[in-house]
Design a protein around this motif. Structure first.
Motif, mmCIF file in Angstrom:
data_model
loop_
_atom_site.group_PDB
_atom_site.id
_atom_site.type_symbol
_atom_site.label_atom_id
_atom_site.label_comp_id
_atom_site.label_asym_id
_atom_site.label_seq_id
_atom_site.Cartn_x
_atom_site.Cartn_y
_atom_site.Cartn_z
ATOM 1 N N TRP A 27 0.827 -1.206 0.000
ATOM 2 C CA TRP A 27 0.000 0.000 0.000
ATOM 3 C C TRP A 27 0.862 1.257 0.000
ATOM 4 O O TRP A 27 0.571 2.229 -0.703
ATOM 5 C CB TRP A 27 -0.940 -0.004 1.200
ATOM 6 C CG TRP A 27 -2.145 -0.878 1.005
ATOM 7 C CD1 TRP A 27 -2.400 -2.092 1.593
ATOM 8 C CD2 TRP A 27 -3.260 -0.630 0.131
ATOM 9 N NE1 TRP A 27 -3.580 -2.615 1.146
ATOM 10 C CE2 TRP A 27 -4.134 -1.750 0.255
ATOM 11 C CE3 TRP A 27 -3.590 0.401 -0.729
ATOM 12 C CZ2 TRP A 27 -5.328 -1.834 -0.455
ATOM 13 C CZ3 TRP A 27 -4.782 0.311 -1.448
ATOM 14 C CH2 TRP A 27 -5.625 -0.785 -1.301
ATOM 15 N N THR A 28 1.933 1.240 0.775
ATOM 16 C CA THR A 28 2.808 2.416 0.836
ATOM 17 C C THR A 28 3.526 2.622 -0.489
ATOM 18 O O THR A 28 3.619 3.750 -0.998
ATOM 19 C CB THR A 28 3.841 2.241 1.961
ATOM 20 O OG1 THR A 28 3.165 1.915 3.167
ATOM 21 C CG2 THR A 28 4.638 3.509 2.156
ATOM 22 N N THR A 31 1.022 3.891 -2.988
ATOM 23 C CA THR A 31 0.673 5.296 -2.735
ATOM 24 C C THR A 31 1.737 6.227 -3.295
ATOM 25 O O THR A 31 1.425 7.240 -3.954
ATOM 26 C CB THR A 31 0.499 5.531 -1.229
ATOM 27 O OG1 THR A 31 -0.553 4.698 -0.736
ATOM 28 C CG2 THR A 31 0.172 6.994 -0.941
ATOM 29 N N VAL A 34 1.443 6.139 -7.181
ATOM 30 C CA VAL A 34 0.265 6.856 -7.701
ATOM 31 C C VAL A 34 0.440 8.359 -7.533
ATOM 32 O O VAL A 34 0.146 9.141 -8.450
ATOM 33 C CB VAL A 34 -1.011 6.364 -6.989
ATOM 34 C CG1 VAL A 34 -2.201 7.264 -7.330
ATOM 35 C CG2 VAL A 34 -1.319 4.920 -7.387
ATOM 36 N N LEU A 35 0.944 8.780 -6.366
ATOM 37 C CA LEU A 35 1.160 10.210 -6.146
ATOM 38 C C LEU A 35 2.171 10.764 -7.140
ATOM 39 O O LEU A 35 1.977 11.851 -7.709
ATOM 40 C CB LEU A 35 1.638 10.440 -4.710
ATOM 41 C CG LEU A 35 1.952 11.886 -4.328
ATOM 42 C CD1 LEU A 35 0.721 12.770 -4.503
ATOM 43 C CD2 LEU A 35 2.458 11.962 -2.892
ATOM 44 N N GLY A 69 8.052 6.483 -1.175
ATOM 45 C CA GLY A 69 7.497 5.136 -1.150
ATOM 46 C C GLY A 69 8.569 4.093 -0.908
ATOM 47 O O GLY A 69 8.396 3.166 -0.110
#
Length: 224
Positions: A27-28, A31, A34-35, A69
């Motif tokens: 998930w990290t 994230t 995606v960011l 990340g």
């Protein structure tokens, strides 16, 4: 009676792929990816011709997001439990890198092409900056795992990386500047400094890709 021979490294690595994948902080990492892609894509939302300075800084922000990340890559709440398994930590860490680094390289390539060609900075220079930031994050994580007992050092590393990034952007004198524009006469000099950051981070990371110091001392004491 002869002791059983250890299986080849590639056999062990193949057997570990699935459990190592399940232990990744997906998930990290997702994230950050995606960011980073959203930041790069934001360059296409501005009306009018692309602004090269805006595109450059959005790509730098994208590289920082990817690096943040990666700062969590070695987070493992079960670190002290898995330290007792017969597979050496460098093998498990190497597998994490093999699974994630190609994905992040693909994300960075996508980020580059999300920026309009008219505003895209020289790809070699900005990619060098991104590589240095991401390798720095990985090297920092490797050092933290080797020299501390923290099971999840990612938060501290990401905070430190943010501080280093903005400190370098705001506090470095002009002759040592890292963040300059392509039209700046110091562009090439700045990227020689970025290359130095990358090389040092690679060397430190490679040196830290060994068993943690505490485990090695424990093994020596047990042997005695």
């Amino acid at each position: 009676m002869k002791a059983a021979e250890a299986p080849p490294v590639h056999v062990v690595a193949r057997a570990l792929l699935r459990p190592v994948w399940r232990s990744l902080p997906l998930w990290t990492l997702a994230t950050g990816a995606v960011l980073g892609l959203l930041l790069a894509g934001a360059s296409r939302t501005v009306s009018g011709p692309p602004d090269p300075w805006l595109c450059l800084n959005l790509l730098r922000a994208s590289a920082l997001a990817f690096a943040l990340g990666l700062a969590f890559l070695l987070d493992d709440p079960a670190r002290h439990t898995t330290a007792t398994v017969p597979v050496r930590r460098p093998v498990r860490t190497g597998l994490r890198l093999v699974l994630v680094v190609p994905f992040m390289a693909l994300c960075w390539t996508a980020a580059l092409f999300l920026v309009p060609a008219e505003g895209r900075p020289p790809m070699g220079g900005i990619t060098l900056e991104a590589a240095a930031l991401m390798v720095l994050a990985l090297a920092w994580a490797l050092v933290a795992v080797r020299h501390s007992e923290a099971g999840e050092p990612g938060i501290a590393i990401s905070a430190g990386l943010l501080g280093v990034f903005f400190g370098a952007a705001l506090l470095l004198p002009e002759r040592w500047a890292l963040f300059v524009g392509p039209s700046d006469p110091h562009w090439d000099d700045a990227h020689r400094r970025w290359a130095g950051v990358l090389v040092v981070a690679l060397l430190v990371g490679a040196r830290s890709l060994t068993e943690p110091l505490r485990r090695r001392r424990t093994a020596v004491l047990a042997h005695r």
